[in-house]
Design a protein around this motif. Structure first.
Motif, PDB file in Angstrom:
ATOM      1  N   ARG A  98       0.588  -0.830  -0.613  1.00  0.00           N
ATOM      2  CA  ARG A  98       0.101   0.069  -0.364  1.00  0.00           C
ATOM      3  C   ARG A  98       1.151   1.206  -0.050  1.00  0.00           C
ATOM      4  O   ARG A  98       0.828   2.045  -0.673  1.00  0.00           O
ATOM      5  CB  ARG A  98      -1.060  -0.267   1.182  1.00  0.00           C
ATOM      6  CG  ARG A  98      -1.972  -1.086   1.152  1.00  0.00           C
ATOM      7  CD  ARG A  98      -3.009  -1.116   2.038  1.00  0.00           C
ATOM      8  NE  ARG A  98      -2.086  -0.547   3.615  1.00  0.00           N
ATOM      9  CZ  ARG A  98      -2.762  -2.355   4.158  1.00  0.00           C
ATOM     10  NH1 ARG A  98      -3.464  -2.903   3.429  1.00  0.00           N
ATOM     11  NH2 ARG A  98      -2.099  -2.165   4.890  1.00  0.00           N
ATOM     12  N   GLU A 101       1.989   3.117  -3.648  1.00  0.00           N
ATOM     13  CA  GLU A 101       1.150   4.294  -4.106  1.00  0.00           C
ATOM     14  C   GLU A 101       2.249   5.295  -4.047  1.00  0.00           C
ATOM     15  O   GLU A 101       1.909   6.222  -4.651  1.00  0.00           O
ATOM     16  CB  GLU A 101      -0.666   3.851  -3.179  1.00  0.00           C
ATOM     17  CG  GLU A 101      -0.943   2.914  -3.233  1.00  0.00           C
ATOM     18  CD  GLU A 101      -2.750   3.209  -2.831  1.00  0.00           C
ATOM     19  OE1 GLU A 101      -3.253   2.291  -4.015  1.00  0.00           O
ATOM     20  OE2 GLU A 101      -2.555   3.202  -2.129  1.00  0.00           O
ATOM     21  N   VAL A 125      -5.737  -8.455  -2.879  1.00  0.00           N
ATOM     22  CA  VAL A 125      -5.864  -6.485  -2.355  1.00  0.00           C
ATOM     23  C   VAL A 125      -4.987  -6.130  -2.616  1.00  0.00           C
ATOM     24  O   VAL A 125      -5.227  -4.963  -2.903  1.00  0.00           O
ATOM     25  CB  VAL A 125      -6.821  -6.586  -1.338  1.00  0.00           C
ATOM     26  CG1 VAL A 125      -8.114  -7.536  -1.362  1.00  0.00           C
ATOM     27  CG2 VAL A 125      -6.674  -6.600   0.139  1.00  0.00           C
ATOM     28  N   GLU A 150      -3.633  -3.505  -6.023  1.00  0.00           N
ATOM     29  CA  GLU A 150      -3.550  -3.223  -6.334  1.00  0.00           C
ATOM     30  C   GLU A 150      -3.283  -1.825  -6.481  1.00  0.00           C
ATOM     31  O   GLU A 150      -2.910  -0.933  -7.309  1.00  0.00           O
ATOM     32  CB  GLU A 150      -5.251  -2.323  -5.871  1.00  0.00           C
ATOM     33  CG  GLU A 150      -6.013  -1.483  -6.108  1.00  0.00           C
ATOM     34  CD  GLU A 150      -6.142  -1.869  -7.414  1.00  0.00           C
ATOM     35  OE1 GLU A 150      -7.033  -0.343  -8.311  1.00  0.00           O
ATOM     36  OE2 GLU A 150      -6.884  -2.885  -8.065  1.00  0.00           O
ATOM     37  N   ARG A 188      -1.445  -0.707  -9.479  1.00  0.00           N
ATOM     38  CA  ARG A 188      -1.874   0.450 -10.615  1.00  0.00           C
ATOM     39  C   ARG A 188      -1.557   1.580 -10.756  1.00  0.00           C
ATOM     40  O   ARG A 188      -1.063   2.343 -11.472  1.00  0.00           O
ATOM     41  CB  ARG A 188      -3.634   0.190 -10.048  1.00  0.00           C
ATOM     42  CG  ARG A 188      -4.313   1.044 -11.388  1.00  0.00           C
ATOM     43  CD  ARG A 188      -6.127   0.243 -11.316  1.00  0.00           C
ATOM     44  NE  ARG A 188      -5.503  -1.134 -10.327  1.00  0.00           N
ATOM     45  CZ  ARG A 188      -5.773  -2.005 -11.843  1.00  0.00           C
ATOM     46  NH1 ARG A 188      -5.835  -1.284 -12.778  1.00  0.00           N
ATOM     47  NH2 ARG A 188      -6.325  -3.232 -11.716  1.00  0.00           N
ATOM     48  N   ALA A 218      -4.406 -10.648  -9.519  1.00  0.00           N
ATOM     49  CA  ALA A 218      -4.953  -9.827  -9.557  1.00  0.00           C
ATOM     50  C   ALA A 218      -3.599  -8.864  -9.898  1.00  0.00           C
ATOM     51  O   ALA A 218      -4.008  -7.744  -9.349  1.00  0.00           O
ATOM     52  CB  ALA A 218      -5.087  -9.090  -8.116  1.00  0.00           C
ATOM     53  N   SER A 237      -3.313  -5.333 -12.309  1.00  0.00           N
ATOM     54  CA  SER A 237      -2.936  -4.156 -12.220  1.00  0.00           C
ATOM     55  C   SER A 237      -1.735  -3.118 -12.521  1.00  0.00           C
ATOM     56  O   SER A 237      -1.585  -2.214 -12.782  1.00  0.00           O
ATOM     57  CB  SER A 237      -2.466  -4.498 -10.556  1.00  0.00           C
ATOM     58  OG  SER A 237      -3.048  -4.679  -9.202  1.00  0.00           O
TER      59      SER A 237
END
Length: 386
Positions: free
Chosen positions: A78, A81, A99, A102, A105, A127, A131
């Protein structure tokens, strides 16, 4: 900084990570076999989130005592990002949840990601590639030895058709898998970025589908490095090698432990003879036979591009040893020869020394039967002797 913790020795790790968070020069952090408790995990995650100098992070083979799925690893993903400095992430055996991917992406700075042996479930592969479809940063992805499903080639095909930056994919699977790779090759036909593919698929269908693809689209394919390892492809190798010869940019071919058989020696020799780009050829335990080995060595002797050759394995007769020495003397482009898998009778040592001494070789790995110590680098030994 490389940190190696013994079993559950966690004391002080949280304070260390807090201190590193204030460090303005840290570029690379490697955690090896670490058992980190919750306080240390929180401090490490905060370090990754706030640090603006870290470019390499390895958490491979570490253990995080926090339950399933791994909350720290998910938190690291995470953080991608917003992190714009991290370029290499080794998350081997880290078990992130689906998850978590993501975050890929929205990240365009990560260049290398290693997720091998990460116990990724069937939902993880779609997944990841979903992404990454429009990701503009990632260049190398290792995703071997996870739970691939029958749909994996479809996922890969869709990814190849849309992604324009990934250059290296290492995707080895367990031998019991029997996948239809047709959709993957269809996607690869329109891909312009992938230059290195490493797979280990043991079934003949894969060889046939790869051959079909190359025979139709080799001129459009940008592959420079191809590895097909640990397979039994003797009946299918001749056609596959002929198809590989159609690749205009092929620089490295790895048929390590493929048992491609004597029938593939003529196509391999022809590939070496005709290629203007091939620089590396790995053929350990390819079961070419003595006649096939001689044919291949004669082709290498004529090559002006091949720099690294790994051949042999098992027992050979005199014609092979003579051919290898002749190849060493004649091939001026060869820099590294690995023939250590074959046991050379010690009476041929003077012949090899005579061939290696004036050659351009930088390394020459050989094993002389009857000498203690295993394989040697004959170049290094001769240099030490002056």
């Amino acid at each position: 900084l490389e940190l190696v913790w013994p079993y559950k020795a966690d004391g002080g790790a949280d304070a260390l990570f807090v201190a590193l968070g204030r460090n303005s020069t840290l570029r690379k952090l490697f955690l090896r076999n670490c058992y980190l408790m919750s306080e240390s995990q929180e401090a490490l995650l905060e370090l990754i989130q706030k640090n603006r100098t870290l470019t390499h992070l390895s958490i491979g083979s570490s253990y995080f005592l926090s339950g399933e799925p791994n909350t720290l690893v998910d938190g690291i993903f995470r953080a991608l990002e917003t992190n714009n400095t991290l370029k290499v992430l080794d998350a081997t055996s880290s078990r992130p949840s689906a998850v978590a991917f993501e975050a890929l992406r929205h990240n365009n700075t990560l260049e290398k990601l290693d997720l091998e042996w990460s116990s990724l479930g069937p939902e993880a592969l779609p997944a990841i590639f979903s992404s990454l479809e429009h990701n503009r940063g990632l260049k190398e992805l290792k995703i071997s030895f996870n739970d691939a499903t029958d749909d994996a080639p479809n996922v890969l095909g869709k990814f190849f058709a849309s992604n324009a930056t990934l250059q290296t994919l290492i995707f080895k699977i367990d031998g019991h898998m029997r996948l239809d790779y047709g959709p993957m090759f269809e996607g690869l036909a329109s891909n312009t970025s992938l230059t290195s593919l490493d797979v280990s698929e043991p079934v003949p269908k894969f060889c046939d589908q790869l051959s079909d693809f190359l025979e139709k689209h080799a001129d459009r394919c940008h592959l420079r490095e191809l590895a097909i390892q640990y397979t039994e492809i003797e009946l299918y190798a001749p056609r596959l090698v002929k198809a590989l010869a159609l690749l205009p940019r092929l620089e490295s071919l790895d048929f390590m432990v493929t048992h491609s058989g004597p029938g593939s020696s003529a196509p391999l020799a022809e590939l070496v003879d005709n290629s203007t780009s091939l620089k590396k050829l790995f053929l350990y335990e390819s079961s070419l036979g003595d006649e096939g080995m001689v044919r291949l060595c004669n082709a290498v002797a004529r090559s002006s591009t091949l720099r690294h050759l790994a051949i042999g394995g098992g027992t050979h007769q005199e014609p092979v040893f003579i051919a290898v020495c002749d190849m060493i003397e004649k091939c001026t482009s060869l820099e590294v020869l690995d023939f250590a898998g074959a046991k050379i009778p010690v009476q041929y040592r003077p012949k090899f020394e005579e061939a290696v001494r004036p050659s351009q070789l930088e390394r020459c790995h050989l094993t002389f039967d009857g000498e203690s110590g295993g394989s040697i680098d004959l170049v290094d030994e001769l240099q030490k002797r002056g």
